[in-house]
Design a protein around this motif. Structure first.
Motif, mmCIF file in Angstrom:
data_model
loop_
_atom_site.group_PDB
_atom_site.id
_atom_site.type_symbol
_atom_site.label_atom_id
_atom_site.label_comp_id
_atom_site.label_asym_id
_atom_site.label_seq_id
_atom_site.Cartn_x
_atom_site.Cartn_y
_atom_site.Cartn_z
ATOM 1 N N ILE A 54 0.994 -1.032 -0.140
ATOM 2 C CA ILE A 54 0.171 -0.042 -0.101
ATOM 3 C C ILE A 54 0.935 1.118 0.000
ATOM 4 C CG2 ILE A 54 -1.948 1.268 1.245
ATOM 5 C CD1 ILE A 54 -2.162 -1.600 2.804
ATOM 6 N N ILE A 55 0.860 2.104 -0.845
ATOM 7 C CA ILE A 55 1.405 3.443 -0.668
ATOM 8 C C ILE A 55 0.369 4.487 -0.180
ATOM 9 C CG2 ILE A 55 2.961 4.917 -2.086
ATOM 10 C CD1 ILE A 55 2.771 3.237 -4.426
ATOM 11 N N GLY A 56 0.718 4.875 0.967
ATOM 12 C CA GLY A 56 -0.160 5.714 1.800
ATOM 13 C C GLY A 56 -0.531 5.027 3.020
ATOM 14 N N ARG A 57 -0.527 6.241 4.069
ATOM 15 C CA ARG A 57 -0.745 5.573 5.379
ATOM 16 C C ARG A 57 -2.007 6.443 6.292
ATOM 17 N NH1 ARG A 57 4.822 7.144 8.667
ATOM 18 N NH2 ARG A 57 5.123 9.231 7.611
ATOM 19 N N ALA A 64 -2.522 2.243 -4.495
ATOM 20 C CA ALA A 64 -1.763 3.295 -4.521
ATOM 21 C C ALA A 64 -2.874 4.408 -3.943
ATOM 22 C CB ALA A 64 -1.369 3.874 -5.980
ATOM 23 N N ALA A 65 -2.531 5.049 -2.735
ATOM 24 C CA ALA A 65 -3.251 6.057 -2.164
ATOM 25 C C ALA A 65 -2.622 6.918 -1.737
ATOM 26 C CB ALA A 65 -4.167 5.326 -1.040
ATOM 27 N N MET A 66 -1.865 7.861 -2.297
ATOM 28 C CA MET A 66 -1.159 8.975 -2.110
ATOM 29 C C MET A 66 -1.583 10.404 -2.464
ATOM 30 S SD MET A 66 1.706 7.398 -4.596
ATOM 31 C CE MET A 66 3.177 8.368 -3.952
ATOM 32 N N LYS A 72 -0.271 10.421 -11.469
ATOM 33 C CA LYS A 72 0.542 9.320 -12.295
ATOM 34 C C LYS A 72 1.923 9.109 -11.602
ATOM 35 C CE LYS A 72 -1.430 10.873 -16.627
ATOM 36 N NZ LYS A 72 -1.358 11.139 -17.892
ATOM 37 N N PHE A 73 1.841 8.925 -10.322
ATOM 38 C CA PHE A 73 3.119 8.754 -9.609
ATOM 39 C C PHE A 73 3.978 7.229 -10.012
ATOM 40 C CE2 PHE A 73 5.936 7.663 -6.073
ATOM 41 C CZ PHE A 73 6.798 8.884 -5.748
ATOM 42 N N VAL A 74 2.771 6.568 -9.810
ATOM 43 C CA VAL A 74 3.308 4.921 -10.142
ATOM 44 C C VAL A 74 3.559 4.662 -11.684
ATOM 45 C CG1 VAL A 74 2.566 2.603 -9.562
ATOM 46 C CG2 VAL A 74 2.124 4.135 -8.078
ATOM 47 N N VAL A 108 -6.408 4.321 -5.814
ATOM 48 C CA VAL A 108 -7.407 5.005 -5.068
ATOM 49 C C VAL A 108 -7.360 6.470 -5.371
ATOM 50 C CG1 VAL A 108 -8.249 5.337 -2.835
ATOM 51 C CG2 VAL A 108 -7.334 3.279 -3.459
ATOM 52 N N GLY A 109 -6.157 7.039 -5.805
ATOM 53 C CA GLY A 109 -5.943 8.576 -6.066
ATOM 54 C C GLY A 109 -6.963 9.186 -6.843
ATOM 55 N N ILE A 110 -7.322 10.191 -6.354
ATOM 56 C CA ILE A 110 -8.082 11.108 -7.187
ATOM 57 C C ILE A 110 -7.378 12.654 -7.310
ATOM 58 C CG2 ILE A 110 -10.364 12.252 -7.479
ATOM 59 C CD1 ILE A 110 -11.694 10.161 -6.109
HETATM 60 P P1 NDP Z 1 -3.356 11.674 2.496
HETATM 61 O O1 NDP Z 1 -2.720 13.101 1.922
HETATM 62 O O2 NDP Z 1 -4.110 11.709 3.979
HETATM 63 O O3 NDP Z 1 -2.344 10.614 2.410
HETATM 64 C C1 NDP Z 1 -1.269 10.432 1.529
HETATM 65 C C2 NDP Z 1 -0.423 9.510 1.794
HETATM 66 O O4 NDP Z 1 0.412 9.241 0.778
HETATM 67 C C3 NDP Z 1 0.507 9.714 3.142
HETATM 68 O O5 NDP Z 1 0.654 8.531 3.785
HETATM 69 C C4 NDP Z 1 1.906 9.977 2.339
HETATM 70 O O6 NDP Z 1 3.118 9.787 3.413
HETATM 71 C C5 NDP Z 1 1.891 9.073 1.135
HETATM 72 N N1 NDP Z 1 2.846 9.892 0.125
HETATM 73 C C6 NDP Z 1 2.679 10.937 -0.112
HETATM 74 N N2 NDP Z 1 3.696 11.204 -1.174
HETATM 75 C C7 NDP Z 1 4.443 10.005 -1.223
HETATM 76 C C8 NDP Z 1 5.391 9.769 -1.857
HETATM 77 N N3 NDP Z 1 6.428 10.674 -2.610
HETATM 78 N N4 NDP Z 1 6.066 8.499 -1.902
HETATM 79 C C9 NDP Z 1 5.245 7.574 -0.712
HETATM 80 N N5 NDP Z 1 4.333 8.032 -0.406
HETATM 81 C C10 NDP Z 1 3.858 9.049 -0.514
HETATM 82 O O7 NDP Z 1 -4.454 11.081 1.397
HETATM 83 P P2 NDP Z 1 -5.761 10.124 1.455
HETATM 84 O O8 NDP Z 1 -5.280 8.775 2.005
HETATM 85 O O9 NDP Z 1 -6.750 10.949 2.226
HETATM 86 O O10 NDP Z 1 -5.889 10.193 -0.042
HETATM 87 C C11 NDP Z 1 -4.999 9.553 -1.005
HETATM 88 C C12 NDP Z 1 -5.621 9.564 -2.236
HETATM 89 O O11 NDP Z 1 -6.828 9.121 -2.495
HETATM 90 C C13 NDP Z 1 -6.182 11.288 -2.730
HETATM 91 O O12 NDP Z 1 -5.794 11.575 -4.170
HETATM 92 C C14 NDP Z 1 -7.485 11.027 -2.533
HETATM 93 O O13 NDP Z 1 -8.358 12.282 -3.223
HETATM 94 C C15 NDP Z 1 -7.964 9.711 -2.802
HETATM 95 N N6 NDP Z 1 -9.098 9.301 -2.247
HETATM 96 C C16 NDP Z 1 -10.085 8.501 -2.756
HETATM 97 C C17 NDP Z 1 -11.237 8.042 -2.292
HETATM 98 C C18 NDP Z 1 -12.111 7.431 -3.291
HETATM 99 O O14 NDP Z 1 -13.291 7.218 -2.897
HETATM 100 N N7 NDP Z 1 -11.691 7.039 -4.295
HETATM 101 C C19 NDP Z 1 -11.570 8.347 -0.769
HETATM 102 C C20 NDP Z 1 -10.359 8.877 -0.214
HETATM 103 C C21 NDP Z 1 -9.432 9.573 -0.743
HETATM 104 P P3 NDP Z 1 3.275 10.453 4.722
HETATM 105 O O15 NDP Z 1 2.114 9.788 5.648
HETATM 106 O O16 NDP Z 1 4.678 10.118 5.109
HETATM 107 O O17 NDP Z 1 2.889 12.009 4.444
#
Ligand code: NDP
Length: 286
Positions: free
Chosen positions: A166-169, A210-212, A216-218, A232-234
């Motif tokens: 999972i990318i994102g925490r 991918a949830a970061m 297009k990061f990945v 998951v990204g939007i």
């Molecule tokens: P957050 O901003 O809360 O979290 C992003 C995570 O990504 C963080 O853990 C961050 O790490 C990590 N991250 C950022 N940059 C990098 C990098 N370069 N390398 C590795 N990890 C990285 O976002 P959300 O979880 O709320 O949302 C993620 C995405 O999902 C967004 O695009 C959002 O719009 C989308 N989303 C979509 C939903 C849907 O219904 N499809 C619902 C919810 C979200 P760190 O913790 O170290 O900062």
């Protein structure tokens, strides 16, 4: 190889069908109609669209939906009083506060959300529900990650024994996804912005989530051939253009299955919310 495209609308329809069956069985067994109250504070246009969409989906599935509209200048105390009232209202099964909150009360978001009765917490954000998820007890789970798991199941994609990355925490996607995948016996790694050699880790993944929030990061070189990619990204690239966290056009030639953006995971969230309303109603009726 061209990947199987995991179309959100196909799986959202299946999730909604399951929810509609749940609504029917609650009506039959208990003679009640499951209900959702959504509180929207202020006039954020995107939030208004999301709330309308939730209301419409409830109506489609036979769930009673109540939208509580509060003005932009609502105080923390007024919002909490509204939540308290809905907590006590036996005819309401699910409560959701639409985010983001207006700037003046945003700092109190955690306190406000934690006021929701955990049994009515259909977003699954309350520490009680988070604790239950971590300990592996059945509970209300955040809709986006729960929807992704349902999609994998409906798509016949095996989770047990797989390497998942999972990318994102975040609390709403990455962390619950970790627990959901682990409870399904995947071996899970969670990456974040401090992860070294990210591509080396992601290339190990049979299932990559991918949830970061980085457009297009990945890229293709970060992906194991034949893997399953859940994007998951939007991200808004241009005024009306949405892109995911995955470079879809190139990754689709390497993966075995991939969710598009738009039209992928985004559609699962509201569908899963409907299942959470049904689940909340059952929890309250037990
Ligand atoms: P957050 O901003 O809360 O979290 C992003 C995570 O990504 C963080 O853990 C961050 O790490 C990590 N991250 C950022 N940059 C990098 C990098 N370069 N390398 C590795 N990890 C990285 O976002 P959300 O979880 O709320 O949302 C993620 C995405 O999902 C967004 O695009 C959002 O719009 C989308 N989303 C979509 C939903 C849907 O219904 N499809 C619902 C919810 C979200 P760190 O913790 O170290 O900062």
């Amino acid at each position: 190889m061209t990947a199987r495209i995991l179309e959100g609308k196909v799986f959202a329809a299946q999730i909604k069908e399951e929810a509609a069956r749940g609504v029917e069985s609650i009506k039959k067994e208990f003679g009640i109609t499951p209900s959702l109250a959504v509180i929207i504070v202020g006039e954020n246009p995107a939030s208004q669209v999301y709330v309308r969409n939730k209301h419409k989906t409830c109506e489609e599935l036979g769930i009673r939906s109540e939208v509580v509209t509060m003005p932009e200048n609502t105080t923390k105390e007024e919002l909490i009083a509204e939540i308290d009232e809905l907590n006590l209202d036996k005819s309401i099964n699910g409560i959701l506060v639409q985010l983001p909150l207006p700037a003046a009360i945003k700092a109190h978001e955690e306190e406000i959300l934690n006021r929701i009765d955990p049994l009515k917490d259909v977003d699954g954000f309350h520490p009680y529900n988070v604790g239950k998820l971590v300990t592996g007890s059945p509970t209300l789970v955040p809709c986006t990650p729960a929807g992704c798991i349902k999609m994998l199941d409906f798509a016949g994609i095996e989770i047990d024994g797989k390497r998942a990355v999972i990318i994102g925490r975040s609390n709403i996607v990455g962390k619950p996804m970790l627990h959901l995948l682990m409870s399904r016996h995947a071996t899970v790694t969670v990456c974040h912005s401090h992860t070294h050699n990210l591509a080396e880790v992601t290339r190990e993944a049979d299932i990559l989530v991918a949830a970061m929030g980085k457009p297009k990061f990945v890229t293709a070189d970060m992906v194991k051939p034949g893997s399953v990619i859940v994007d998951v990204g939007i991200n808004r690239n241009a005024p009306k253009k949405l892109v995911g966290d995955v470079d879809f056009d190139n990754v689709k030639d390497i993966a075995s299955a991939i969710t598009p953006v738009p039209g992928g995971v985004g559609l699962l969230t509201v569908a899963m919310l409907m299942q959470n309303v049904v689940k909340a109603a059952r929890l309250q009726l037990q």
